[in-house]
Design a protein around this motif. Structure first.
Motif, PDB file in Angstrom:
ATOM      1  N   THR A   1      -4.995   0.101   1.411  1.00 31.23           N
ATOM      2  CA  THR A   1      -6.085   0.209   2.357  1.00 31.23           C
ATOM      3  C   THR A   1      -6.825  -1.116   2.359  1.00 31.23           C
ATOM      4  O   THR A   1      -6.526  -2.027   1.582  1.00 31.23           O
ATOM      5  CB  THR A   1      -7.031   1.385   2.012  1.00 31.23           C
ATOM      6  OG1 THR A   1      -7.943   1.577   3.094  1.00 31.23           O
ATOM      7  CG2 THR A   1      -7.797   1.140   0.730  1.00 31.23           C
ATOM      8  N   LEU A   2      -7.805  -1.218   3.235  1.00 30.21           N
ATOM      9  CA  LEU A   2      -8.602  -2.436   3.361  1.00 30.21           C
ATOM     10  C   LEU A   2     -10.030  -2.156   2.918  1.00 30.21           C
ATOM     11  O   LEU A   2     -10.570  -1.090   3.210  1.00 30.21           O
ATOM     12  CB  LEU A   2      -8.630  -2.903   4.825  1.00 30.21           C
ATOM     13  CG  LEU A   2      -7.295  -2.948   5.562  1.00 30.21           C
ATOM     14  CD1 LEU A   2      -7.521  -3.150   7.051  1.00 30.21           C
ATOM     15  CD2 LEU A   2      -6.448  -4.062   5.000  1.00 30.21           C
TER      16      LEU A   2
ATOM     17  N   LYS B   1       7.220   0.189  -5.212  1.00 30.98           N
ATOM     18  CA  LYS B   1       6.046   0.112  -6.079  1.00 30.98           C
ATOM     19  C   LYS B   1       5.148  -1.017  -5.615  1.00 30.98           C
ATOM     20  O   LYS B   1       5.530  -1.845  -4.794  1.00 30.98           O
ATOM     21  CB  LYS B   1       6.468  -0.163  -7.527  1.00 30.98           C
ATOM     22  CG  LYS B   1       7.325   0.893  -8.150  1.00 30.98           C
ATOM     23  CD  LYS B   1       7.682   0.491  -9.573  1.00 30.98           C
ATOM     24  CE  LYS B   1       8.698   1.419 -10.178  1.00 30.98           C
ATOM     25  NZ  LYS B   1       9.118   0.982 -11.504  1.00 30.98           N
ATOM     26  N   ASP B   2       3.949  -1.067  -6.200  1.00 33.85           N
ATOM     27  CA  ASP B   2       3.036  -2.156  -5.895  1.00 33.85           C
ATOM     28  C   ASP B   2       3.654  -3.465  -6.391  1.00 33.85           C
ATOM     29  O   ASP B   2       3.922  -3.633  -7.576  1.00 33.85           O
ATOM     30  CB  ASP B   2       1.683  -1.913  -6.567  1.00 33.85           C
ATOM     31  CG  ASP B   2       0.678  -3.012  -6.243  1.00 33.85           C
ATOM     32  OD1 ASP B   2       0.774  -3.588  -5.142  1.00 33.85           O
ATOM     33  OD2 ASP B   2      -0.181  -3.290  -7.099  1.00 33.85           O
ATOM     34  N   SER B   3       3.903  -4.389  -5.458  1.00 31.73           N
ATOM     35  CA  SER B   3       4.483  -5.691  -5.793  1.00 31.73           C
ATOM     36  C   SER B   3       4.106  -6.659  -4.682  1.00 31.73           C
ATOM     37  O   SER B   3       3.597  -6.266  -3.626  1.00 31.73           O
ATOM     38  CB  SER B   3       5.999  -5.587  -5.908  1.00 31.73           C
ATOM     39  OG  SER B   3       6.558  -5.261  -4.652  1.00 31.73           O
ATOM     40  N   SER B   4       4.388  -7.919  -4.909  1.00 29.46           N
ATOM     41  CA  SER B   4       4.080  -8.905  -3.862  1.00 29.46           C
ATOM     42  C   SER B   4       4.934  -8.635  -2.617  1.00 29.46           C
ATOM     43  O   SER B   4       4.469  -8.797  -1.483  1.00 29.46           O
ATOM     44  CB  SER B   4       4.284 -10.325  -4.382  1.00 29.46           C
ATOM     45  OG  SER B   4       5.600 -10.497  -4.852  1.00 29.46           O
TER      46      SER B   4
ATOM     47  N   ALA C   1       3.267  -4.546   3.752  1.00 30.70           N
ATOM     48  CA  ALA C   1       2.016  -3.958   4.230  1.00 30.70           C
ATOM     49  C   ALA C   1       1.307  -4.927   5.174  1.00 30.70           C
ATOM     50  O   ALA C   1       0.707  -4.515   6.174  1.00 30.70           O
ATOM     51  CB  ALA C   1       1.120  -3.597   3.045  1.00 30.70           C
ATOM     52  N   MET C   2       1.385  -6.216   4.862  1.00 33.76           N
ATOM     53  CA  MET C   2       0.762  -7.231   5.724  1.00 33.76           C
ATOM     54  C   MET C   2       1.426  -7.233   7.099  1.00 33.76           C
ATOM     55  O   MET C   2       0.747  -7.316   8.127  1.00 33.76           O
ATOM     56  CB  MET C   2       0.875  -8.602   5.053  1.00 33.76           C
ATOM     57  CG  MET C   2       0.085  -9.665   5.722  1.00 33.76           C
ATOM     58  SD  MET C   2      -1.661  -9.326   5.490  1.00 33.76           S
ATOM     59  CE  MET C   2      -2.346 -10.760   6.267  1.00 33.76           C
TER      60      MET C   2
ATOM     61  N   SER D   1      -5.540 -11.781   3.157  1.00 30.47           N
ATOM     62  CA  SER D   1      -4.281 -12.080   2.465  1.00 30.47           C
ATOM     63  C   SER D   1      -3.748 -10.800   1.835  1.00 30.47           C
ATOM     64  O   SER D   1      -4.514  -9.855   1.591  1.00 30.47           O
ATOM     65  CB  SER D   1      -4.493 -13.144   1.392  1.00 30.47           C
ATOM     66  OG  SER D   1      -5.109 -12.582   0.251  1.00 30.47           O
ATOM     67  N   PRO D   2      -2.450 -10.764   1.551  1.00 30.44           N
ATOM     68  CA  PRO D   2      -1.859  -9.572   0.935  1.00 30.44           C
ATOM     69  C   PRO D   2      -2.512  -9.202  -0.408  1.00 30.44           C
ATOM     70  O   PRO D   2      -2.537  -8.040  -0.781  1.00 30.44           O
ATOM     71  CB  PRO D   2      -0.396  -9.948   0.744  1.00 30.44           C
ATOM     72  CG  PRO D   2      -0.130 -10.998   1.747  1.00 30.44           C
ATOM     73  CD  PRO D   2      -1.422 -11.747   1.909  1.00 30.44           C
TER      74      PRO D   2
END
Length: 159
Positions: free
Chosen positions: A5-6, A19-22, A28-29, A50-51
């Protein structure tokens, strides 16, 4: 699956596989850019974004329901009943032999020294059996309720 989310618009959720990763943040970006291009996002990100600024939304851990607690308790009650039954069955025969020797005490028949020794050493067995048998009987009625709880959870007909 991970969701982002933002900070500027927390009600916007952007789901991404993995998973959460770059790499997931980059995906997502891309989705965020699509949403902005399609006019689906009313958030102004004119200051840049930024991501790394994505906020990962973690699913709240669900607490076990009351039904889950009842099922766990029912299984524990039935497990206790099984243990008591094994204990009772294991000592029943020996306890009956000792009990028969107790009957000899109330008759006029002679009793041997060996029988007296067996009787004295068997009192503990008799006591253990009697206590376990009483606990088993008490647990059996409690286990009936546990069995009904499990049957209801498994959608089985009453027996």
């Amino acid at each position: 699956m991970v969701q982002y989310t933002l900070a500027q618009n927390p009600e916007v959720l952007i789901p991404v596989s993995g998973k959460d990763s770059s790499k997931a943040r980059e995906k997502a970006m891309d989705k965020l850019m699509e949403m902005m291009d399609d006019g689906k996002l009313a958030t102004d990100l004119s200051d840049g974004f930024s991501p790394k600024e994505f906020i990962e939304v973690k699913e709240p851990k669900t607490e076990p329901s009351a039904a889950d607690d009842q099922i766990v308790e029912a299984v524990q009650v039935l497990s206790n009943l099984a243990n008591l039954k094994v204990k009772v069955q294991g000592s029943r025969e020996e306890a009956i032999q000792v009990r028969n020797l107790v009957d000899l005490l109330f008759t006029d028949e002679p009793i041997s020294e060996a029988q007296i020794d067996e009787l004295k050493s068997g009192f503990k067995t008799l006591k253990t059996f009697a206590q376990a048998n009483l606990r088993y009987r008490d647990a059996k009625s409690e286990a009936e309720v546990a069995r009904e709880t499990l049957d209801a959870a498994l959608n089985l007909p009453k027996q």
